[in-house]
Design an enzyme around this catalytic site. Structure first.
Site, PDB file in Angstrom:
ATOM      1  N   THR A  16      49.193  43.866  51.354  1.00  0.00           N
ATOM      2  CA  THR A  16      48.253  44.931  51.714  1.00  0.00           C
ATOM      3  C   THR A  16      48.390  45.318  53.175  1.00  0.00           C
ATOM      4  O   THR A  16      48.174  46.479  53.545  1.00  0.00           O
ATOM      5  CB  THR A  16      46.814  44.465  51.413  1.00  0.00           C
ATOM      6  OG1 THR A  16      46.695  44.317  50.008  1.00  0.00           O
ATOM      7  CG2 THR A  16      45.771  45.444  51.887  1.00  0.00           C
ATOM      8  N   SER A  62      52.262  40.454  46.789  1.00  0.00           N
ATOM      9  CA  SER A  62      52.508  39.006  46.692  1.00  0.00           C
ATOM     10  C   SER A  62      52.124  38.407  45.345  1.00  0.00           C
ATOM     11  O   SER A  62      52.447  37.253  45.069  1.00  0.00           O
ATOM     12  CB  SER A  62      51.828  38.248  47.834  1.00  0.00           C
ATOM     13  OG  SER A  62      50.469  38.032  47.587  1.00  0.00           O
ATOM     14  N   THR A  95      47.853  38.759  50.652  1.00  0.00           N
ATOM     15  CA  THR A  95      46.869  37.666  50.694  1.00  0.00           C
ATOM     16  C   THR A  95      46.803  36.879  49.386  1.00  0.00           C
ATOM     17  O   THR A  95      46.363  35.732  49.379  1.00  0.00           O
ATOM     18  CB  THR A  95      45.459  38.216  51.005  1.00  0.00           C
ATOM     19  OG1 THR A  95      45.086  39.138  49.977  1.00  0.00           O
ATOM     20  CG2 THR A  95      45.406  38.882  52.362  1.00  0.00           C
ATOM     21  N   ASP A  96      47.242  37.509  48.275  1.00  0.00           N
ATOM     22  CA  ASP A  96      46.971  36.898  46.970  1.00  0.00           C
ATOM     23  C   ASP A  96      47.671  35.560  46.747  1.00  0.00           C
ATOM     24  O   ASP A  96      47.123  34.678  46.083  1.00  0.00           O
ATOM     25  CB  ASP A  96      47.311  37.877  45.840  1.00  0.00           C
ATOM     26  CG  ASP A  96      46.286  39.004  45.746  1.00  0.00           C
ATOM     27  OD1 ASP A  96      45.197  38.856  46.339  1.00  0.00           O
ATOM     28  OD2 ASP A  96      46.559  40.025  45.101  1.00  0.00           O
TER      29      ASP A  96
HETATM   30  C1  SIN Z   1      49.158  41.187  47.907  1.00  0.00           C
HETATM   31  O1  SIN Z   1      48.821  40.005  47.823  1.00  0.00           O
HETATM   32  O2  SIN Z   1      50.325  41.557  48.164  1.00  0.00           O
HETATM   33  C2  SIN Z   1      48.158  42.269  47.664  1.00  0.00           C
HETATM   34  C3  SIN Z   1      46.799  41.916  48.084  1.00  0.00           C
HETATM   35  C4  SIN Z   1      46.667  41.664  49.566  1.00  0.00           C
HETATM   36  O3  SIN Z   1      47.604  41.575  50.340  1.00  0.00           O
HETATM   37  O4  SIN Z   1      45.474  41.553  49.981  1.00  0.00           O
END
Ligand code: SIN
Length: 310
Positions: A16, A62, A95-96
């Protein structure tokens, strides 16, 4: 006055933080992994004496993280960490699955220099993005001689790789170290250290087999009415290891336990973790399935996968 100097290498993997939406008001309807890492760095404050070098390793959401990207990322980290003029590494990441990549790098690099993962909950195109501050903080941590090993920097907080978990699906302060507590805070580019950085019994990157040969370890969950059918199907399908996300202190209902014990008898490595967000599985001498002490199910899976690697 803190002493900071040297080259910081920023490895982009997507997420993100590199997301793009059609409107600056939209913080959820975006595509992750679109903005190049050198664009994310444009105009960011850096500590005095610090030079940045950016490299795009991947450009993915991710949720799609896989062994091939992990192997490439670990290889690039190992390459840069070996350079004398490199003080530390920053990895921009979704973050995932950030906690999984952080733990994987912690296990295979165990570096003396800092490897700092960061990301964002809002896309780069947001009217109020959190990515730039997180990235500036991550660079400040990577340049700080007090920092060492793999950590996650998010919302002004430094989390150790073994403890960090994403705990919120939307809020900007989305990560927690649970009852272990954070390692440090970043305040106006300065690190306020709270406790020692965790060490790692690392397996060196060059000894990793090719990703296609990494052992398959799956996660199954105990829940009301859980049965053994999924375990039996995975064993038939040739799984090498199983982590059970048990209830409470890693408890497993009778039917699921019978399936796991049979899998263990047939040579499948089994570990018991807890589906609780906090606390750890406390082993007891009566346990018939070994506990993944102190690790969440996703991290226990990585630990077991590394243990089973040739
Ligand atoms: C991801 O994990 O690539 C999408 C969600 C995020 O980064 O918050």
């Amino acid at each position: 006055m803190q002493v900071t100097a040297g080259k910081i290498v920023v490895l982009g993997t997507g997420g993100t933080i590199a997301g793009r939406a059609a409107s600056a008001a939209d913080n959820v309807g975006y595509r992750a992994g679109e903005v190049a890492v050198d664009e994310l760095l444009r105009g960011l404050p850096v500590p005095p004496g610090t030079r940045l070098h950016a490299e795009q390793v991947a450009q993915i959401d991710s949720k799609d993280m896989d062994f091939a990207v992990w192997a490439t990322l670990a290889g690039r980290c190992a390459h840069w960490l070996a350079q004398d003029d490199v003080a530390g590494i920053v990895v921009t990441h979704g973050t995932d699955t950030m906690e999984e990549t952080a733990y994987f790098l912690h296990c295979v690099l165990g570096p003396a220099k800092p490897v700092v993962l960061t990301g964002a909950m809002r896309p780069a195109t947001s009217a109020a993005p959190d990515g730039p501050q997180n990235l500036a903080d991550a660079i400040a941590v990577a340049a700080d001689p007090q920092a060492r090993g793999t950590c996650v920097v998010f919302a002004g907080t430094v989390h150790g790789a073994p403890d960090v978990q994403k705990v919120h699906s939307y809020r900007i302060d989305a990560f927690s170290s649970g009852d272990a507590g954070p390692l440090a805070y970043v305040e106006e580019g300065r690190l306020r250290v709270l406790r020692a950085w965790p060490g790692a019994d690392s397996r060196a990157v060059p000894t990793l087999p090719r990703p296609a040969g990494w052992p398959r370890v799956e996660i199954v969950m105990n829940h009301a009415g859980a049965g053994r059918a999924i375990v039996d199907a995975l064993v038939r399908d040739g799984v090498a290891g199983l982590v059970v996300a048990g209830t409470g202190n890693g408890t497993v209902n009778h039917a699921l336990e019978a399936g796991l014990l049979e899998a263990q008898q047939h040579g499948v490595a089994v570990r018991r973790a807890s589906r609780c967000a906090q606390g750890r599985v406390l082993p007891s001498p009566a346990d018939r399935l070994p506990a993944a002490v102190g690790l969440s199910p996703v991290k226990a899976r990585i630990a077991l996968m590394l243990e089973l690697m040739p």
